[in-house]
Design a protein around this motif. Structure first.
Motif, PDB file in Angstrom:
ATOM      1  N   GLU A  94      54.221   6.167  58.924  1.00  0.00           N
ATOM      2  CA  GLU A  94      55.167   6.255  57.820  1.00  0.00           C
ATOM      3  C   GLU A  94      56.109   7.444  57.982  1.00  0.00           C
ATOM      4  N   ASP A  95      57.371   7.268  57.556  1.00  0.00           N
ATOM      5  CA  ASP A  95      58.310   8.384  57.497  1.00  0.00           C
ATOM      6  C   ASP A  95      57.931   9.233  56.296  1.00  0.00           C
ATOM      7  N   GLY A  96      58.013  10.516  56.431  1.00  0.00           N
ATOM      8  CA  GLY A  96      57.665  11.396  55.322  1.00  0.00           C
ATOM      9  C   GLY A  96      56.308  12.023  55.543  1.00  0.00           C
ATOM     10  N   THR A  97      55.983  12.906  54.650  1.00  0.00           N
ATOM     11  CA  THR A  97      54.730  13.645  54.750  1.00  0.00           C
ATOM     12  C   THR A  97      53.632  12.919  53.980  1.00  0.00           C
ATOM     13  N   ALA A  98      52.552  12.672  54.649  1.00  0.00           N
ATOM     14  CA  ALA A  98      51.413  12.008  53.997  1.00  0.00           C
ATOM     15  C   ALA A  98      50.749  12.986  53.036  1.00  0.00           C
ATOM     16  N   PRO A  99      50.271  12.483  51.916  1.00  0.00           N
ATOM     17  CA  PRO A  99      49.564  13.368  50.987  1.00  0.00           C
ATOM     18  C   PRO A  99      48.180  13.719  51.530  1.00  0.00           C
ATOM     19  N   ALA A 100      47.628  14.804  51.034  1.00  0.00           N
ATOM     20  CA  ALA A 100      46.244  15.138  51.384  1.00  0.00           C
ATOM     21  C   ALA A 100      45.356  14.028  50.822  1.00  0.00           C
ATOM     22  N   TYR A 101      44.395  13.597  51.596  1.00  0.00           N
ATOM     23  CA  TYR A 101      43.507  12.525  51.135  1.00  0.00           C
ATOM     24  C   TYR A 101      42.121  12.735  51.715  1.00  0.00           C
ATOM     25  N   ARG A 102      41.160  12.062  51.093  1.00  0.00           N
ATOM     26  CA  ARG A 102      39.788  12.020  51.603  1.00  0.00           C
ATOM     27  C   ARG A 102      39.452  10.555  51.834  1.00  0.00           C
ATOM     28  N   TYR A 103      38.905  10.280  52.987  1.00  0.00           N
ATOM     29  CA  TYR A 103      38.502   8.907  53.299  1.00  0.00           C
ATOM     30  C   TYR A 103      36.979   8.860  53.263  1.00  0.00           C
ATOM     31  N   LEU A 104      36.440   8.132  52.311  1.00  0.00           N
ATOM     32  CA  LEU A 104      34.993   8.040  52.141  1.00  0.00           C
ATOM     33  C   LEU A 104      34.491   6.750  52.768  1.00  0.00           C
ATOM     34  N   SER A 105      33.644   6.877  53.762  1.00  0.00           N
ATOM     35  CA  SER A 105      33.096   5.721  54.455  1.00  0.00           C
ATOM     36  C   SER A 105      31.604   5.953  54.667  1.00  0.00           C
ATOM     37  N   HIS A 106      31.067   5.402  55.730  1.00  0.00           N
ATOM     38  CA  HIS A 106      29.634   5.511  56.012  1.00  0.00           C
ATOM     39  C   HIS A 106      29.189   6.976  55.930  1.00  0.00           C
ATOM     40  N   GLY A 107      28.127   7.218  55.171  1.00  0.00           N
ATOM     41  CA  GLY A 107      27.606   8.570  55.017  1.00  0.00           C
ATOM     42  C   GLY A 107      28.158   9.308  53.798  1.00  0.00           C
ATOM     43  N   SER A 108      29.087   8.690  53.079  1.00  0.00           N
ATOM     44  CA  SER A 108      29.647   9.303  51.873  1.00  0.00           C
ATOM     45  C   SER A 108      29.208   8.512  50.650  1.00  0.00           C
ATOM     46  N   VAL A 109      29.470   9.074  49.502  1.00  0.00           N
ATOM     47  CA  VAL A 109      29.191   8.382  48.239  1.00  0.00           C
ATOM     48  C   VAL A 109      30.395   8.530  47.322  1.00  0.00           C
ATOM     49  N   VAL A 110      30.469   7.645  46.332  1.00  0.00           N
ATOM     50  CA  VAL A 110      31.488   7.734  45.296  1.00  0.00           C
ATOM     51  C   VAL A 110      30.790   7.528  43.954  1.00  0.00           C
ATOM     52  N   VAL A 111      31.233   8.260  42.954  1.00  0.00           N
ATOM     53  CA  VAL A 111      30.711   8.069  41.605  1.00  0.00           C
ATOM     54  C   VAL A 111      31.629   7.066  40.921  1.00  0.00           C
ATOM     55  N   VAL A 112      31.023   5.967  40.470  1.00  0.00           N
ATOM     56  CA  VAL A 112      31.812   4.935  39.791  1.00  0.00           C
ATOM     57  C   VAL A 112      31.448   4.912  38.312  1.00  0.00           C
ATOM     58  N   PRO A 113      32.421   4.569  37.469  1.00  0.00           N
ATOM     59  CA  PRO A 113      32.097   4.437  36.052  1.00  0.00           C
ATOM     60  C   PRO A 113      31.203   3.220  35.837  1.00  0.00           C
ATOM     61  N   GLY A 114      30.535   3.197  34.718  1.00  0.00           N
ATOM     62  CA  GLY A 114      29.781   2.000  34.369  1.00  0.00           C
ATOM     63  C   GLY A 114      30.735   0.851  34.074  1.00  0.00           C
TER      64      GLY A 114
END
Length: 183
Positions: A94-114
């Motif tokens: 992409e043209d432009g500056t990419a935003p800071a991001y975190r990529y969560l995959s194998h070995g990570s967790v995410v907290v999801v709402p109910g």
């Protein structure tokens, strides 16, 4: 969320039965779910994520679930699993500056709402799961493009007025000019 959506999301938990029981007892309860098997999650700063979600929604781009963590001020976009390299490649193109991001995959967790969070809860579904995110090869492309565009837009908005006088300065100058000519 429908019961089928709850079934799909809870299936990603380490112990799906405990997850479903937790939500049966308290549908507002957040739950920690591992990433990488059923889905990956890309998280970005809240302002960028909300702008990106708005742009994707307005353009009717098919989108998987999206979640907002109010306290962390981050938005997470669910993608098909094992797409880290593909997402990073599209982001780099992409043209432009990419935003800071975190990529969560194998070995990570995410907290999801109910399945039934209330306004004011820490986690909130922006786009609730309505099915398993499809393995759409264009989803990471669209998300990468829109995240870069959203970050660029917000950078311009934040810098507005730095090199140009504010609109009120133009209005004041016009008013002074009109008063001079009226004499």
């Amino acid at each position: 969320m429908t019961w089928r959506d709850v079934e799909w999301l809870s299936a990603a938990a380490d112990d799906p039965a405990v997850c479903r029981e937790t939500w049966a007892n308290d549908p507002r309860a957040p739950y920690v779910v591992p990433t990488g098997r059923f889905f990956d999650v890309v998280t970005v700063e809240q302002r960028v994520g909300m702008e990106a979600l708005d742009q994707l929604t307005r353009r009717r781009v098919p989108l998987g679930p999206a979640v907002l963590d109010h306290r962390a001020r981050r938005v997470g976009f669910f993608l098909a699993p094992r797409g880290r390299a593909d997402f990073a490649r599209h982001l780099a193109l992409e043209d432009g500056t990419a935003p800071a991001y975190r990529y969560l995959s194998h070995g990570s967790v995410v907290v999801v709402p109910g399945p039934a969070p209330r306004s004011g809860d820490r986690q909130e579904w922006l786009t609730a799961p309505s099915r398993r995110p499809p393995a759409d090869p264009l989803a990471p492309v669209a998300l990468a493009a829109v995240l870069v565009a959203a970050a660029e837009l917000l950078t311009h908005v934040d810098r507005y007025g730095e090199n140009t006088p504010p609109t009120s300065a133009f209005a004041l100058a016009g008013l002074k000019g009109a008063m001079t000519h009226a004499r």
